[in-house]
Design a protein around this motif. Structure first.
Motif, mmCIF file in Angstrom:
data_model
loop_
_atom_site.group_PDB
_atom_site.id
_atom_site.type_symbol
_atom_site.label_atom_id
_atom_site.label_comp_id
_atom_site.label_asym_id
_atom_site.label_seq_id
_atom_site.Cartn_x
_atom_site.Cartn_y
_atom_site.Cartn_z
ATOM 1 N N ILE A 203 48.212 48.076 106.515
ATOM 2 C CA ILE A 203 47.493 49.879 106.351
ATOM 3 C C ILE A 203 48.071 50.473 104.901
ATOM 4 O O ILE A 203 49.059 51.197 105.118
ATOM 5 N N SER A 204 46.650 51.298 104.542
ATOM 6 C CA SER A 204 47.863 51.677 102.997
ATOM 7 C C SER A 204 47.036 53.430 102.531
ATOM 8 O O SER A 204 48.181 54.014 102.048
ATOM 9 N N ILE A 205 46.750 53.902 103.486
ATOM 10 C CA ILE A 205 46.242 55.012 103.254
ATOM 11 C C ILE A 205 45.964 55.825 105.310
ATOM 12 O O ILE A 205 46.259 54.998 106.123
ATOM 13 N N LYS A 206 46.594 56.736 105.068
ATOM 14 C CA LYS A 206 46.475 57.202 106.496
ATOM 15 C C LYS A 206 45.304 57.634 107.426
ATOM 16 O O LYS A 206 44.506 57.885 106.633
ATOM 17 N N GLY B 137 56.870 67.543 123.183
ATOM 18 C CA GLY B 137 57.289 69.084 123.051
ATOM 19 C C GLY B 137 56.474 69.810 122.631
ATOM 20 O O GLY B 137 55.839 71.377 123.132
ATOM 21 N N SER B 138 55.203 69.216 122.340
ATOM 22 C CA SER B 138 53.668 69.793 122.245
ATOM 23 C C SER B 138 52.194 69.371 122.855
ATOM 24 O O SER B 138 52.492 68.034 123.050
ATOM 25 N N ILE B 139 51.500 70.354 123.557
ATOM 26 C CA ILE B 139 50.550 69.798 123.825
ATOM 27 C C ILE B 139 49.226 68.508 122.848
ATOM 28 O O ILE B 139 48.447 67.447 123.503
ATOM 29 N N ALA B 140 49.639 68.877 121.564
ATOM 30 C CA ALA B 140 49.224 67.652 120.306
ATOM 31 C C ALA B 140 49.192 66.425 121.154
ATOM 32 O O ALA B 140 48.742 65.140 121.089
ATOM 33 N N PHE B 141 50.820 65.806 121.363
ATOM 34 C CA PHE B 141 50.742 64.557 122.066
ATOM 35 C C PHE B 141 50.547 64.378 123.960
ATOM 36 O O PHE B 141 49.985 63.242 123.631
ATOM 37 N N PHE B 142 50.656 65.186 123.993
ATOM 38 C CA PHE B 142 49.249 65.126 125.351
ATOM 39 C C PHE B 142 47.825 64.613 125.515
ATOM 40 O O PHE B 142 47.474 64.261 126.032
ATOM 41 N N HIS B 143 47.251 65.455 123.918
ATOM 42 C CA HIS B 143 45.696 65.608 123.667
ATOM 43 C C HIS B 143 46.178 63.829 123.266
ATOM 44 O O HIS B 143 44.774 64.010 124.039
ATOM 45 N N THR B 144 46.248 63.613 122.591
ATOM 46 C CA THR B 144 46.618 62.104 121.604
ATOM 47 C C THR B 144 46.686 61.014 123.339
ATOM 48 O O THR B 144 45.956 60.345 123.372
ATOM 49 N N ALA B 145 47.747 61.213 124.006
ATOM 50 C CA ALA B 145 47.927 59.864 125.092
ATOM 51 C C ALA B 145 47.037 59.960 125.968
ATOM 52 O O ALA B 145 46.279 59.227 125.957
ATOM 53 N N TYR B 146 46.368 61.521 126.176
ATOM 54 C CA TYR B 146 45.100 61.391 127.074
ATOM 55 C C TYR B 146 43.857 60.499 126.660
ATOM 56 O O TYR B 146 43.407 60.131 126.973
ATOM 57 N N ALA B 147 43.894 60.819 125.080
ATOM 58 C CA ALA B 147 42.485 59.823 124.212
ATOM 59 C C ALA B 147 42.547 58.934 124.684
ATOM 60 O O ALA B 147 41.585 57.861 124.538
ATOM 61 N N VAL B 148 43.806 58.349 123.821
ATOM 62 C CA VAL B 148 44.203 56.764 124.016
ATOM 63 C C VAL B 148 43.951 56.269 125.288
ATOM 64 O O VAL B 148 43.598 55.394 125.760
ATOM 65 N N ARG B 149 44.146 56.515 126.380
ATOM 66 C CA ARG B 149 44.031 56.677 127.809
ATOM 67 C C ARG B 149 42.119 56.394 128.077
ATOM 68 O O ARG B 149 41.910 54.793 128.442
ATOM 69 N N LEU B 150 42.094 57.432 127.977
ATOM 70 C CA LEU B 150 40.140 56.871 127.879
ATOM 71 C C LEU B 150 40.105 55.838 126.556
ATOM 72 O O LEU B 150 38.636 55.246 127.145
ATOM 73 N N ALA B 151 40.162 55.660 125.930
ATOM 74 C CA ALA B 151 39.811 54.593 125.085
ATOM 75 C C ALA B 151 40.274 53.948 125.275
ATOM 76 O O ALA B 151 39.370 52.256 125.077
ATOM 77 N N VAL B 152 40.975 52.749 125.987
ATOM 78 C CA VAL B 152 40.994 51.325 126.727
ATOM 79 C C VAL B 152 40.850 51.782 128.204
ATOM 80 O O VAL B 152 40.115 50.724 127.842
ATOM 81 N N GLU B 153 39.846 52.635 128.804
ATOM 82 C CA GLU B 153 39.671 52.326 130.190
ATOM 83 C C GLU B 153 37.648 52.627 129.708
ATOM 84 O O GLU B 153 37.660 51.810 130.852
ATOM 85 N N GLN B 154 37.667 52.983 128.462
ATOM 86 C CA GLN B 154 36.080 53.115 128.300
ATOM 87 C C GLN B 154 36.122 52.595 126.671
ATOM 88 O O GLN B 154 35.711 53.840 125.973
ATOM 89 N N PRO B 155 36.330 51.734 125.810
ATOM 90 C CA PRO B 155 35.510 52.061 124.870
ATOM 91 C C PRO B 155 34.941 52.704 124.150
ATOM 92 O O PRO B 155 35.439 52.972 123.358
ATOM 93 N N GLN B 156 33.933 52.068 124.876
ATOM 94 C CA GLN B 156 32.000 52.787 124.938
ATOM 95 C C GLN B 156 32.917 54.449 123.894
ATOM 96 O O GLN B 156 31.997 55.087 122.624
ATOM 97 N N ASN C 59 44.765 68.530 117.079
ATOM 98 C CA ASN C 59 45.756 68.095 117.772
ATOM 99 C C ASN C 59 45.998 66.720 117.349
ATOM 100 O O ASN C 59 47.135 66.287 116.971
ATOM 101 N N ILE C 60 45.211 65.689 117.597
ATOM 102 C CA ILE C 60 45.162 64.920 117.342
ATOM 103 C C ILE C 60 45.491 64.378 115.437
ATOM 104 O O ILE C 60 45.719 63.678 115.885
ATOM 105 N N ARG C 61 44.950 65.160 114.620
ATOM 106 C CA ARG C 61 45.189 64.979 113.661
ATOM 107 C C ARG C 61 46.307 65.018 112.639
ATOM 108 O O ARG C 61 47.369 64.560 112.769
ATOM 109 N N ARG C 62 47.407 66.290 113.969
ATOM 110 C CA ARG C 62 48.487 66.084 113.243
ATOM 111 C C ARG C 62 49.698 65.173 113.912
ATOM 112 O O ARG C 62 50.778 65.201 113.317
ATOM 113 N N VAL C 63 49.073 64.524 114.989
ATOM 114 C CA VAL C 63 49.776 63.526 115.584
ATOM 115 C C VAL C 63 49.127 62.481 114.729
ATOM 116 O O VAL C 63 50.638 61.472 114.530
#
Length: 118
Positions: free
Chosen positions: A95-98, A25-44, A71-75
């Protein structure tokens, strides 16, 4: 990567984010999802998130990298509040801290990469 594999990865990422109680329901979700996708495809890209990853997400969504980072910080904050146990399971360690956004993205990308090769 074929279109089918690309769509499959996107579905996996969305499912993972939904497990944290997040919604599309927010652009933050999509920003995060796309960032994860890029990180999977191009880990560097995870080496310099503010110089490589965030600007690439920003270009894709026609915004600026600071908005992407915010937006990613919000997610991350919502995921940590809703299901910190899941994050520890995905990281395979307590993991004990955010986590900071780059750590969060790394954990999700590593989980998805390991899952696809297992």
């Amino acid at each position: 990567m074929t279109l089918l594999e690309n769509n499959s990865l996107t579905v996996e990422i969305y499912d993972l984010l939904y497990q944290f109680g997040l919604s599309a329901g927010s652009i933050a979700f999509f920003h995060t999802a796309y960032a994860v996708r890029l990180a999977v495809e191009q880990p560097q890209m995870l080496l310099l998130v503010t110089k490589w990853l965030y600007p690439e997400v920003a270009r894709h969504y026609r915004t600026n990298w600071k908005a992407v980072e915010r937006n990613i910080r919000r997610v991350v904050a919502a995921a940590w509040k809703n299901n910190p146990a899941l994050l520890s399971r995905l990281a395979r360690r307590p993991i004990s801290i955010k986590p900071v956004p780059a750590q969060f993205l790394s954990i999700l990308a590593a989980h998805l990469t390991e899952g696809s090769t297992a």
